[in-house]
Structures are given as C-alpha cells and as structure tokens.
Motif scaffolding. Structure first.
Motif, PDB file in Angstrom:
ATOM      1  N   SER A  53      63.080  51.208  17.478  1.00 23.34           N
ATOM      2  CA  SER A  53      62.797  52.630  17.655  1.00 23.34           C
ATOM      3  C   SER A  53      61.382  52.827  18.198  1.00 23.34           C
ATOM      4  CB  SER A  53      62.936  53.369  16.325  1.00 23.34           C
ATOM      5  OG  SER A  53      64.244  53.245  15.813  1.00 23.34           O
ATOM      6  N   SER A  63      59.248  54.110  13.384  1.00 23.85           N
ATOM      7  CA  SER A  63      59.100  53.804  14.801  1.00 23.85           C
ATOM      8  C   SER A  63      58.122  52.647  14.945  1.00 23.85           C
ATOM      9  CB  SER A  63      58.608  55.021  15.586  1.00 23.85           C
ATOM     10  OG  SER A  63      57.335  55.450  15.123  1.00 23.85           O
ATOM     11  N   SER A 123      64.904  49.480  13.127  1.00 24.20           N
ATOM     12  CA  SER A 123      64.616  50.921  13.105  1.00 24.20           C
ATOM     13  C   SER A 123      64.369  51.399  11.678  1.00 24.20           C
ATOM     14  CB  SER A 123      65.755  51.715  13.758  1.00 24.20           C
ATOM     15  OG  SER A 123      67.030  51.275  13.326  1.00 24.20           O
TER      16      SER A 123
END
Length: 277
Positions: A53, A63, A123
């Motif tokens: 991510s 992220s 992620s």
C-alpha cells in the motif's frame, strides 16, 4: 524492535521501529520465530510497489514503509481481553488475508479477491520480518505439538499448493504434471502425492533444482522441459497417451503454461499454484 521495511523498489531498510502497543480486544501479539521469503516479496523488492500500500489502506490504514513478511510462525506474546481461543505462549502460524466483516466476497468465502482485503506484510503495519507482529485472532492457527516452528512458517505456501490440487479435482490414482520445482511446485507435488496421485511428474529446467529434488527421494518423475522428448516422457505412460489428469503451473512462465495445456488430457484440469491473490 528490529524490522525489515519496504520503502520502494530495491529499497529495503533494516532498522528499529516501535513494537506493537497493547493488543486490541480481539488481537494477539506474536513474537516471530521463522519467516519465509515469498516470490511476492521478491517481486515487490524488484518492481514494487505492487501489493504494498502506498496510501492508507481502507481496512488497516497502513501504508509504506511497511514491514514485509506473510509466511511466518511464532509464539503469542500477548492477547487482547476478548481473545478466547488462544493463550500466551501458544505456538501459531499465520493466515495473511485480513478480511472486512460483512464484505460481499468475504461472505461468499472468497474474500481474497475483494478490494477491501488487506494482506499481512504488504498492507498492514506489522509483518513477519519484524520481531513482533499484531494480528486478529482469526488470522492465526495453533501449531500441533508434532509440527516445528520452521514447518509452521510453511503453512501459508502449503495452503496455496493444497488449494491448487483441490481445484484440480484430482481422483485417487490420477496422474499429475507440476511445472516448476521451486518451493510452491515441490509443495504442490507433495500435495498431489498426499491426495493419492499414482504418478507425479515435475518439470524443471534448472539442473540444480532437479538435483535437489532428486536428492529428496520423494518418488516423483523429474524431467527437463527443454529436452526434445519431453512431451513423450510425460504422455507415454498415460492411458492411451491422452495426457495427465491434472496439470499445475508453478513456474510462472509462458512455456510452462503452454506445456500444462498441451499435456493435460481432454476433460482434465489445469490449475495454477498462484500466491496470495
């Protein structure tokens, strides 16, 4: 704690990060014992971000930079107050798919193809390449006493191989071709034997991998797909030379896929030992 994090393609950094805080009610903190390096991790390193991510994930909020690793085992270091199936000290393996409750695909049992699904080590904030990882209790399984921590780290890739054989609808006594003798290919061959295959042919172009598999003496036929008589070797012993019952592609290249399609009989099944999603 020490952790290996993905920042960008060819940019992995080993450093100190904050360990997980006290777990949420349904979460556990796992002290990592063993972690595998998946082909997905290698693809991320070479060409990423792919699954990593780069903006806050809608499910986890995580992220990059992220701690890699989704094939791992360990011991539970702490449990949330709502955890009832596990205790501190339990040895566990990891299920990497983090599913959103109520999602359509999750309710259909195929949450791995949902856009809302997150992946541990890709992620989410914590993966297996750190000293500790935090996970929902639904994402761990307890290891039996006869299974080592090292073997526990293979649970996720083994599940990939078992799924490929299951999707092939292999009948006991059937014949199987596996293209590629990497980790997933070898596990797929083992799954085929366990499912009752009478003949398992593994094709592998790399001589070092062929020698390694031969040294294990697992009873597979190991062949070089670049040999001029490769097709005859595979087809010859099949009934009326019609082809194998199941072909499983684990090499990830066009020629191997073509071999699977060419050498499986009419009405047989071609499957793929694809990873993660």
């Amino acid at each position: 704690m020490k952790a290996l994090r993905f920042h960008a393609a060819r940019d992995l950094r080993l450093g100190d990060i904050d360990p997980p805080a006290a777990p949420e009610p349904n979460d556990v903190i796992v002290a990592v014992s063993h972690c595998g390096i998946c082909g997905t991790d290698i693809h991320e390193y070479l060409d990423g971000p792919i699954f990593v991510s780069t903006r806050p994930h809608p499910l986890t909020g995580a992220s990059a930079p992220l701690v890699l690793g989704h094939e791992f085992s360990g011991r539970i270091a702490a449990v949330g107050r709502g955890v009832s199936r596990f205790s501190e000290g339990d040895r566990v393996a990891i299920i990497p798919h983090l599913n959103k409750p109520g999602d359509y695909f999750v309710r259909c049992g195929i949450g791995h193809i949902s856009d809302t699904t997150a992946l541990v080590g890709l992620s989410s904030a914590y993966g297996g390449m750190g000293e500790y990882a935090v996970l929902p209790q639904d994402n761990i399984v307890k290891l039996p006493n006869g299974v080592s921590d090292e073997q526990g780290a293979l649970f996720e890739p083994m599940a990939v191989a078992v799924n490929a054989i299951d999707r092939g609808d292999l009948d006991a006594g059937g014949t199987v071709l596996v293209t590629g003798a990497g980790p997933i290919g070898v596990l797929a061959a083992m799954a085929a034997k366990a499912a009752g295959a009478s003949r398992v042919v593994v094709s592998e172009a790399n001589p070092a991998r062929r020698r390694r598999l031969e040294s294990l003496e697992l009873g597979y036929e190991i062949v070089d797909p670049t040999a001029t008589n490769f097709g005859n070797i595979v087809l010859g012993p099949t009934e009326e030379g019609l082809g194998v019952d199941v072909a499983v592609e684990c090499a990830g290249n066009e020629r191997a896929l073509a071999d699977c399609i060419r050498l499986v009989r009419r009405g047989g099944t071609s499957s793929a030992g694809g990873h993660l999603r």
